[in-house]
Structure formats: C-alpha cells, structure tokens
Design a protein around this motif. Structure first.
Motif, PDB file in Angstrom:
ATOM      1  N   ASN A  83     -34.399  -7.841 -14.275  1.00 56.03           N
ATOM      2  CA  ASN A  83     -34.462  -7.061 -15.564  1.00 56.03           C
ATOM      3  C   ASN A  83     -32.833  -6.300 -15.372  1.00 56.03           C
ATOM      4  O   ASN A  83     -32.309  -5.158 -14.589  1.00 56.03           O
ATOM      5  CB  ASN A  83     -35.605  -5.247 -15.512  1.00 56.03           C
ATOM      6  CG  ASN A  83     -36.250  -5.653 -15.943  1.00 56.03           C
ATOM      7  OD1 ASN A  83     -36.542  -6.141 -16.427  1.00 56.03           O
ATOM      8  ND2 ASN A  83     -37.702  -5.139 -15.257  1.00 56.03           N
ATOM      9  N   THR A 112     -36.371  -1.658 -19.086  1.00 61.57           N
ATOM     10  CA  THR A 112     -36.843  -2.102 -18.193  1.00 61.57           C
ATOM     11  C   THR A 112     -38.525  -1.769 -17.792  1.00 61.57           C
ATOM     12  O   THR A 112     -38.964  -2.887 -16.423  1.00 61.57           O
ATOM     13  CB  THR A 112     -37.040  -0.903 -16.962  1.00 61.57           C
ATOM     14  OG1 THR A 112     -34.779  -1.236 -16.858  1.00 61.57           O
ATOM     15  CG2 THR A 112     -36.671  -1.242 -15.385  1.00 61.57           C
ATOM     16  N   SER A 116     -41.366  -4.552 -16.963  1.00 64.85           N
ATOM     17  CA  SER A 116     -41.679  -5.678 -16.045  1.00 64.85           C
ATOM     18  C   SER A 116     -43.062  -4.743 -15.937  1.00 64.85           C
ATOM     19  O   SER A 116     -44.406  -6.117 -15.538  1.00 64.85           O
ATOM     20  CB  SER A 116     -42.006  -3.967 -14.668  1.00 64.85           C
ATOM     21  OG  SER A 116     -40.027  -3.990 -14.537  1.00 64.85           O
ATOM     22  N   ASN A 134     -35.485  -4.595 -10.039  1.00 63.71           N
ATOM     23  CA  ASN A 134     -34.689  -3.445 -11.222  1.00 63.71           C
ATOM     24  C   ASN A 134     -33.310  -3.424 -10.754  1.00 63.71           C
ATOM     25  O   ASN A 134     -32.548  -3.192 -10.112  1.00 63.71           O
ATOM     26  CB  ASN A 134     -35.717  -2.195 -11.386  1.00 63.71           C
ATOM     27  CG  ASN A 134     -37.158  -2.873 -12.317  1.00 63.71           C
ATOM     28  OD1 ASN A 134     -37.099  -4.259 -13.087  1.00 63.71           O
ATOM     29  ND2 ASN A 134     -37.635  -2.427 -12.063  1.00 63.71           N
ATOM     30  N   VAL A 157     -34.745   4.655 -14.101  1.00 65.63           N
ATOM     31  CA  VAL A 157     -34.930   3.195 -13.676  1.00 65.63           C
ATOM     32  C   VAL A 157     -35.553   2.845 -11.661  1.00 65.63           C
ATOM     33  O   VAL A 157     -36.225   2.680 -11.342  1.00 65.63           O
ATOM     34  CB  VAL A 157     -33.991   2.071 -13.809  1.00 65.63           C
ATOM     35  CG1 VAL A 157     -34.041   0.723 -12.711  1.00 65.63           C
ATOM     36  CG2 VAL A 157     -33.871   1.875 -15.329  1.00 65.63           C
TER      37      VAL A 157
END
Length: 241
Positions: A83, A112, A116, A134, A157
C-alpha cells in the motif's frame, strides 16, 4: 500488487519486485501516466522480466479493489500487497477544514485499510501465506506543523498495521509498516515544497529505490519472521531529532 505504482516509491517498488523475480506485478493507480513522466511503470516492469497489468484504481473506492483482486486471480492469486498510494497536504493547522482533512485521510488511511482488507480476504481465500506492507512516514511518528493532516493519516496507518498484523497472523499472513523519511520524489518536490530543512545524518534525501528495497525485502521469505514491525528508512533523521 502495488497501489500508487505509477510514480515515486510505488513505481520503484514495482520495478524492484520484477527484478527480484516476481512473476506478475499489478500496477494499481489512478492513471497509467507517471507524475514524473517517462515510460509507464508497466513497460519498466516488463523490461525487468515480469508480467505487468495496469488496473485503474481509486483507493478510496472498495469496488476498485474487486478489480484488482480479479486481476491477481488471473495469475494464481495475490501473495503480496504494498500500500504505497498517498497524497500530501502542506497547510497551516488553523486553516484546515473538514473537507481537506477527509481528503487526506480517505486516500492515506482509508485506502490502506481497504487495500489491506481486500488483500487479506484474497490471501485467505486462496491459501496464500502472503505479506502486506503499508507505507507510513516519519511524519506518522512525529508531528509537523504544516502537515498535520498528513501526519495524522500516516500515524493512523502505523497503528492500523499493528492491529492488522495481529488479525492476519493466524492465517500465515504477515503485515508490516515502512516509514520513509524525505525521499526525492515528485510529490516531495512539488506537493510538499521540497521538504523541510531538516538535518539528515547521511547528508541527503532518500531515493525511491532505497525504500523499494525495504518493501521488497518485507515481501520476501528473507523476512519470514518479521511481523507487526515498524521499519524506518530515513537516513538517520528520526534518530537525532
């Protein structure tokens, strides 16, 4: 699969993955054209020896990831997600309105999260013991006065990745977060005004391929026992402030 792979760190990660033996790379980005110009990432990936597939992707849209997963299924299923997609916003804290805050959070954090989630579901469905990487920022570890929305989104994040790592580990999936410092990309040069005048012990800004190397390492079996980790790639900046 790499979000934001048409430019900067995402572009470098796609090429590095191909160089290290990825069979296929899904370039998930809003457009095929790179911010910095030049050949599309798909061409560079193919030159490096992998099959490339461009999938137009708005990371704020859950349905966009359905197309990404479908493309990965054509190659046997997704086993890595990076990501990388992100935007910046350089503005004084007191001048930020709710719309501006939501714009940054929707791309940097919600994108993100959605990526995910889609990747984890895909890996579990296909039995892949995969890796989710990430990309946060040193801005997600420290606060910057003129980048408060960016810092907030990247901090989210970081924290989310810890929860993700715990959630997917029982399925044999790893999740980690990378924190780049100032990296010489078009986003830094144009959208963030060249970065801030900070002291970097190594004496220079990072290069996209140096962040890509870390991401690809986290995707590989060389990092098979690394899970829930924060890895800082910033030339030593955060060690001295």
């Amino acid at each position: 699969m790499i979000t934001g792979a048409n430019s900067g760190i995402g572009r470098a990660t796609a090429v590095r993955a191909a160089e290290e033996g990825a069979a296929a790379v899904i370039v998930a980005a809003p457009s095929l054209t790179a911010r910095e110009g030049g050949a599309p990432t798909t061409e560079l990936v193919e030159q490096a020896g992998a099959t490339a597939r461009f999938v137009p992707t708005d990371v704020r849209d859950p349905a966009a990831f359905d197309a990404v997963v479908a493309a990965a299924d054509e190659f046997g299923g997704m086993d890595t997600l990076a990501n990388v997609a992100g935007i910046s916003d350089r503005v004084d804290l007191l001048e930020i309105d709710l719309e501006r805050l939501r714009r940054v959070m929707s791309v940097n954090f919600e994108g993100t999260f959605l990526g995910s989630q889609a990747a984890a579901r895909s890996m579990i469905r296909t039995g892949k013991h995969g890796s989710i990487i990430n990309v946060s920022s040193v801005g997600g570890m420290r606060g910057f006065a003129h980048a408060s929305t960016y810092s907030a989104s990247k901090g989210a994040v970081r924290a989310f990745t810890y929860a993700l790592a715990d959630a997917v580990a029982p399925h044999g999936i790893r999740a980690n977060v990378v924190h780049p410092g100032q990296v010489d990309t078009e986003m830094l040069r144009v959208e963030m005004g060249g970065g801030s005048p900070i002291r970097i012990p190594l004496g220079r800004k990072g290069r996209p391929h140096e962040i890509a190397d870390t991401i690809v390492w986290l995707a590989s079996d060389l990092s098979s026992y690394v899970n829930g980790a924060s890895i800082v790639v910033d030339g030593g900046y955060s060690a001295v402030i």
